[in-house]
Design a protein around this motif. Structure first.
Motif: not given
Length: 232
Positions: A128, A130-132, A161-163, A166, A190, A203, A218
């Motif tokens: 991913s 995206y850096d949550h 996990s991510t959204c 990905y 995930w 990520t 992010s």
């Protein structure tokens, strides 16, 4: 190795801006994507449209992408439609599939950094960009531990996990297809993939993209400025 983007889109309701940054705009997210992949031979852009392209502002850019239209009506239907299209899509098994929702911004250079990552390390599963943001402040993650990977151009960390956006190889996607369409909830999916198949997720740090939700951007990047950069 190429990256095949599958961008899920739909006719946006006027009330769909809850919890968004003040500067957020769906079309600017799309323009930002076009700018960051422009003139890149390693990218193929596909739009999966819930509805008709001709009824939406995205039609202005239709010379720049392939389009798949269908009638859905819910995020669950849209997601499953995207997965089915990818399953039947013809490309090399080592090519990368980028499943992308329509509310993300990207930084310049993300394409090269993704390709570098997959060429540096063998056996990657999911990535991913995206850096949550919530992983740095939410109390649920006080004990979060990540392993850091370093490619030639960027840092990456393991994440649980991510959204729904990905990157994965076509090979791994097909192996996990049934899990993607049956396990309910991004977080649950995930965790399930990790626990049952040993799949791991990396990520980007700092993020190469952001999900445009007010409290979850992010960190360390001026996304409002990126949102206002040059347009197609």
């Amino acid at each position: 190795m190429k990256i095949h983007i599958f961008y899920s889109h739909y006719n946006i309701a006027g009330t769909d801006y809850k919890n968004r940054p003040q500067w957020f705009d769906y079309e600017k997210c799309f323009i930002n994507l076009l700018e960051t992949i422009k003139d890149n031979d390693n990218i193929k852009l596909n739009i999966v449209m819930d509805g008709k392209i001709e009824d939406n502002w995205i039609k202005k850019y239709k010379k720049l992408y392939n389009v798949y239209e269908f009638k859905g009506g819910s995020m669950e239907i849209i997601t499953k439609a995207v997965y089915k299209i990818i399953k039947e899509y013809q490309c090399d098994s080592n090519d990368l599939i980028y499943i992308l929702e329509n509310d993300y911004l990207h930084v310049e250079g993300w394409v090269e950094k993704v390709l570098d990552m997959f060429q540096t390390f063998d056996g990657l599963h999911y990535v991913s960009l995206y850096d949550h943001g919530d992983k740095y402040w939410h109390l649920n993650y006080d004990d979060l531990v990540s392993k850091i990977f370093v490619s030639n151009t960027h840092h990456w960390r393991t994440m649980m996990s991510t959204c729904g956006s990905y990157i994965v190889s076509k090979k791994i996607f097909l192996e996990d297809y049934q899990d993607h369409i049956t396990v309910v909830g991004d977080h649950n999916k995930w965790l399930y993939l990790n626990e049952t198949k040993g799949r791991f997720l990396l990520t980007a740090v700092p993020g190469l993209s952001t999900h445009c939700m007010e409290a979850f951007l992010s960190p360390t990047i001026n996304w409002a400025q990126i949102n206002e950069l040059k347009t197609i």
